[in-house]
Design a protein around this motif. Structure first.
Motif, PDB file in Angstrom:
ATOM      1  N   LYS A   1       0.769  -1.103  -0.269  1.00  0.00           N
ATOM      2  CA  LYS A   1      -0.057   0.124   0.003  1.00  0.00           C
ATOM      3  C   LYS A   1       0.627   1.377   0.461  1.00  0.00           C
ATOM      4  N   PHE A   2       2.214   0.698   0.868  1.00  0.00           N
ATOM      5  CA  PHE A   2       3.277   2.293   0.884  1.00  0.00           C
ATOM      6  C   PHE A   2       3.209   3.145  -1.005  1.00  0.00           C
ATOM      7  N   PHE A   3       3.479   1.582  -1.797  1.00  0.00           N
ATOM      8  CA  PHE A   3       4.595   2.172  -2.936  1.00  0.00           C
ATOM      9  C   PHE A   3       3.249   2.680  -3.755  1.00  0.00           C
ATOM     10  N   ILE A   4       1.984   2.062  -3.827  1.00  0.00           N
ATOM     11  CA  ILE A   4       1.075   2.309  -3.748  1.00  0.00           C
ATOM     12  C   ILE A   4       0.317   3.692  -3.969  1.00  0.00           C
ATOM     13  N   LYS A   5       0.101   4.228  -2.867  1.00  0.00           N
ATOM     14  CA  LYS A   5       0.284   5.547  -2.116  1.00  0.00           C
ATOM     15  C   LYS A   5       0.914   6.691  -3.063  1.00  0.00           C
ATOM     16  N   LEU A   6       2.471   6.271  -2.702  1.00  0.00           N
ATOM     17  CA  LEU A   6       3.603   7.059  -3.824  1.00  0.00           C
ATOM     18  C   LEU A   6       2.930   8.030  -4.651  1.00  0.00           C
ATOM     19  N   PHE A   7       1.774   7.028  -5.859  1.00  0.00           N
ATOM     20  CA  PHE A   7       1.504   7.833  -6.907  1.00  0.00           C
ATOM     21  C   PHE A   7      -0.067   8.176  -6.468  1.00  0.00           C
ATOM     22  N   PRO A   8      -0.365   9.134  -8.227  1.00  0.00           N
ATOM     23  CA  PRO A   8      -1.783   9.314  -8.555  1.00  0.00           C
ATOM     24  C   PRO A   8      -2.871   8.254  -8.441  1.00  0.00           C
ATOM     25  N   ASP A   9      -4.073   8.602  -8.263  1.00  0.00           N
ATOM     26  CA  ASP A   9      -5.557   7.551  -8.609  1.00  0.00           C
ATOM     27  C   ASP A   9      -4.841   7.032  -9.930  1.00  0.00           C
ATOM     28  N   ASN A  10      -4.616   7.850 -10.467  1.00  0.00           N
ATOM     29  CA  ASN A  10      -4.842   7.030 -12.386  1.00  0.00           C
ATOM     30  C   ASN A  10      -3.579   6.288 -13.057  1.00  0.00           C
ATOM     31  N   LYS A  11      -2.418   5.965 -11.234  1.00  0.00           N
ATOM     32  CA  LYS A  11      -1.446   5.319 -11.844  1.00  0.00           C
ATOM     33  C   LYS A  11      -1.700   4.045 -10.443  1.00  0.00           C
TER      34      LYS A  11
ATOM     35  N   GLN B   1      -3.238   1.604 -10.494  1.00  0.00           N
ATOM     36  CA  GLN B   1      -4.026   0.297 -11.162  1.00  0.00           C
ATOM     37  C   GLN B   1      -2.706  -0.193 -12.023  1.00  0.00           C
ATOM     38  N   LYS B   2      -1.786   0.801 -12.892  1.00  0.00           N
ATOM     39  CA  LYS B   2      -0.528   0.147 -13.599  1.00  0.00           C
ATOM     40  C   LYS B   2       0.901   0.151 -12.222  1.00  0.00           C
ATOM     41  N   ILE B   3       1.032   0.711 -11.581  1.00  0.00           N
ATOM     42  CA  ILE B   3       1.777   0.233 -10.173  1.00  0.00           C
ATOM     43  C   ILE B   3       1.113  -1.171  -9.078  1.00  0.00           C
ATOM     44  N   THR B   4      -0.177  -1.694  -9.372  1.00  0.00           N
ATOM     45  CA  THR B   4      -0.550  -2.780  -8.907  1.00  0.00           C
ATOM     46  C   THR B   4      -0.086  -3.956  -9.707  1.00  0.00           C
ATOM     47  N   THR B   5      -0.321  -3.496 -10.911  1.00  0.00           N
ATOM     48  CA  THR B   5       0.459  -4.744 -12.369  1.00  0.00           C
ATOM     49  C   THR B   5       1.621  -4.788 -11.679  1.00  0.00           C
ATOM     50  N   VAL B   6       2.447  -3.956 -11.511  1.00  0.00           N
ATOM     51  CA  VAL B   6       3.791  -3.799 -11.784  1.00  0.00           C
ATOM     52  C   VAL B   6       4.254  -4.765 -10.215  1.00  0.00           C
ATOM     53  N   LEU B   7       3.966  -4.094  -9.195  1.00  0.00           N
ATOM     54  CA  LEU B   7       4.672  -4.802  -8.170  1.00  0.00           C
ATOM     55  C   LEU B   7       4.188  -6.715  -8.136  1.00  0.00           C
TER      56      LEU B   7
ATOM     57  N   ALA C   1      15.749  -8.404 -12.989  1.00  0.00           N
ATOM     58  CA  ALA C   1      14.602  -8.714 -13.366  1.00  0.00           C
ATOM     59  C   ALA C   1      13.790  -7.344 -12.937  1.00  0.00           C
ATOM     60  N   ILE C   2      13.741  -7.385 -11.128  1.00  0.00           N
ATOM     61  CA  ILE C   2      12.731  -6.693 -11.326  1.00  0.00           C
ATOM     62  C   ILE C   2      12.741  -5.322 -11.584  1.00  0.00           C
ATOM     63  N   ALA C   3      14.581  -3.985 -12.019  1.00  0.00           N
ATOM     64  CA  ALA C   3      15.007  -3.051 -13.092  1.00  0.00           C
ATOM     65  C   ALA C   3      13.937  -3.354 -14.538  1.00  0.00           C
ATOM     66  N   ASN C   4      14.144  -4.947 -14.511  1.00  0.00           N
ATOM     67  CA  ASN C   4      13.333  -4.569 -16.016  1.00  0.00           C
ATOM     68  C   ASN C   4      12.146  -4.260 -16.539  1.00  0.00           C
ATOM     69  N   VAL C   5      11.351  -5.182 -15.077  1.00  0.00           N
ATOM     70  CA  VAL C   5       9.659  -5.103 -14.693  1.00  0.00           C
ATOM     71  C   VAL C   5       9.263  -3.926 -14.701  1.00  0.00           C
ATOM     72  N   ILE C   6      10.418  -3.029 -14.180  1.00  0.00           N
ATOM     73  CA  ILE C   6      10.052  -1.382 -13.523  1.00  0.00           C
ATOM     74  C   ILE C   6      10.707  -0.613 -15.494  1.00  0.00           C
ATOM     75  N   PHE C   7      11.281  -1.016 -16.064  1.00  0.00           N
ATOM     76  CA  PHE C   7      11.928  -0.351 -17.396  1.00  0.00           C
ATOM     77  C   PHE C   7      10.115  -0.619 -18.410  1.00  0.00           C
ATOM     78  N   LYS C   8       9.986  -2.146 -18.521  1.00  0.00           N
ATOM     79  CA  LYS C   8       9.033  -2.117 -19.040  1.00  0.00           C
ATOM     80  C   LYS C   8       7.875  -1.220 -19.434  1.00  0.00           C
ATOM     81  N   HIS C   9       6.940  -1.033 -17.402  1.00  0.00           N
ATOM     82  CA  HIS C   9       6.344  -0.005 -18.228  1.00  0.00           C
ATOM     83  C   HIS C   9       6.065   1.573 -17.599  1.00  0.00           C
ATOM     84  N   VAL C  10       7.114   2.307 -17.963  1.00  0.00           N
ATOM     85  CA  VAL C  10       7.840   3.403 -18.268  1.00  0.00           C
ATOM     86  C   VAL C  10       8.084   3.842 -19.495  1.00  0.00           C
ATOM     87  N   GLN C  11       6.986   4.571 -19.563  1.00  0.00           N
ATOM     88  CA  GLN C  11       7.138   4.257 -21.116  1.00  0.00           C
ATOM     89  C   GLN C  11       8.696   5.354 -21.385  1.00  0.00           C
ATOM     90  N   PRO C  12       9.509   6.169 -20.952  1.00  0.00           N
ATOM     91  CA  PRO C  12      10.841   6.450 -21.400  1.00  0.00           C
ATOM     92  C   PRO C  12      11.684   5.775 -20.973  1.00  0.00           C
TER      93      PRO C  12
END
Length: 346
Positions: free
Chosen positions: A169-179, A181-187, A321-332
């Motif tokens: 929940k802490f990681f999810i709360k770090l991001f705005p509401d529109n993000k 769902q995506k953060i939940t998917t990444v985790l 592998a964790i870094a790769n998952v994050i890279f995959k979901h961050v557009q830049p």
């Protein structure tokens, strides 16, 4: 400011920032090394904890059970190694009689076929009594430090399992509401990939231990249990671990035995084991869980060794592998995911 100056300034800032970041990570090894290992082991045990909770066991008790299970497994492995090492040390006089002639023969070959002369090889303080007190004190300090970190790892594991929902929940709360769902998917993807890779590697080590033990035991290799356990454990380091395990088996098996049959047994066992691992166990047990480019895996293992030694080599692949998952979901950062991945369709 001109474009050229901006490139120079920004490039310099990035290089300096990366330098101090890497330096900080290296210096933080005493804390981060233990904590990262605890995070990875907690992710490995999370499915078991969830199953226990679904059967009515409270989370705190499920976390205790999983932590104790890991602790007992580690103690059992340590006991197995200790028993085998004690047997090895009891036979040390006989082993030394077999090793010394081989070393002398090897030295003679080196001196006769290379520019190296006997006078160039100096043992120095390794065979003297200088600094014995300091070495003993250093060993005691290292031993107590290891025990402290060892126990601290299991304390971390318990709290990470027990409070995992709060961290999520802490990681999810770090991001705005529109993000969110995506953060939940990444985790969820991070947890799934890490768990699949680690559980697959664990099963792989068990299978390799059985193959090594049967092969080397059948050919009469001394201390085949400890050699098999160490070689299987080293397989957690991709590519490099198998080579180290083979060299270790030759050193502890053939050199101490002095038997050609033992040498043939070790070579045959490792050849069969590597074939079975590469074409049977790896695809079906581990599979392509992390989806990383083999070159990137080798590079990250080397970098992990340079930064944190053996610990860095072990945790480097799950971290990448964790870094790769994050890279995959961050557009830049998607180009970095394409570089790291083994999938050309991205």
């Amino acid at each position: 400011m001109t474009l050229g100056k901006k490139i120079i300034v920004n490039g310099t800032a990035i290089i300096v920032g990366l330098y101090f970041l890497v330096l900080g990570i290296i210096e933080a090894k005493p804390f981060l090394g233990t904590f990262v290992i605890a995070v990875i082991l907690a992710l490995l045990m999370m499915p078991i904890s969830k199953k226990l909770e679904k059967r009515g066991l409270k989370r705190i008790y499920a976390s205790i059970v999983n932590t104790l299970l890991l602790f007992l497994l580690s103690l059992g492995f340590a006991a197995l190694i200790s028993i085998q090492l004690s047997t090895f040390l009891k036979d040390w006089d006989n082993v030394k009689q077999q090793i010394v002639p081989k070393i002398e023969k090897l030295e003679g070959l080196v001196y006769s076929n290379t520019p190296i002369e006997k006078e160039d090889v100096k043992l120095g303080d390794a065979v003297s009594n200088k600094g014995v007190g300091k070495k003993a004190l250093s060993f005691i300090n290292s031993f107590y430090s290891f025990i402290g970190n060892y126990l601290l790892t299991f304390i971390y594991i318990f709290f990470l399992l027990n409070y995992r929902s709060r961290f999520r929940k802490f990681f999810i709360k770090l991001f705005p509401d529109n993000k969110k769902q995506k953060i939940t998917t990444v985790l969820s993807e991070i947890a799934s990939i890490t768990q699949g890779y680690l559980f697959g590697k664990f099963l792989l080590m068990v299978f390799l231990f059985i193959i090594y033990a049967i092969g080397m035991g059948a050919t009469g290799v001394s201390n085949f249990i400890v050699i098999s356990a160490l070689a299987a454990l080293l397989s957690i380091i991709p590519y490099i671990g198998n080579i180290i395990g083979f060299v270790l088996a030759i050193g502890l098996g053939y050199v101490t035995n002095g038997d050609t049959v033992a040498l043939i047994g070790i070579v045959a066992t490792f050849s069969i084991a590597q074939f079975v691992e590469s074409y049977v166990l790896q695809p079906y047990v581990v599979g392509d869980k992390v989806n990383l480019n083999p070159l990137m895996i080798i590079l990250i293992v080397v970098v992990g060794n340079l930064m944190w030694g053996v610990i860095g080599m072990i945790i480097s692949v799950p971290v990448l592998a964790i870094a790769n998952v994050i890279f995959k979901h961050v557009q830049p950062l998607k180009p970095f995911s394409f570089l790291l991945s083994n999938d050309d369709s991205k």
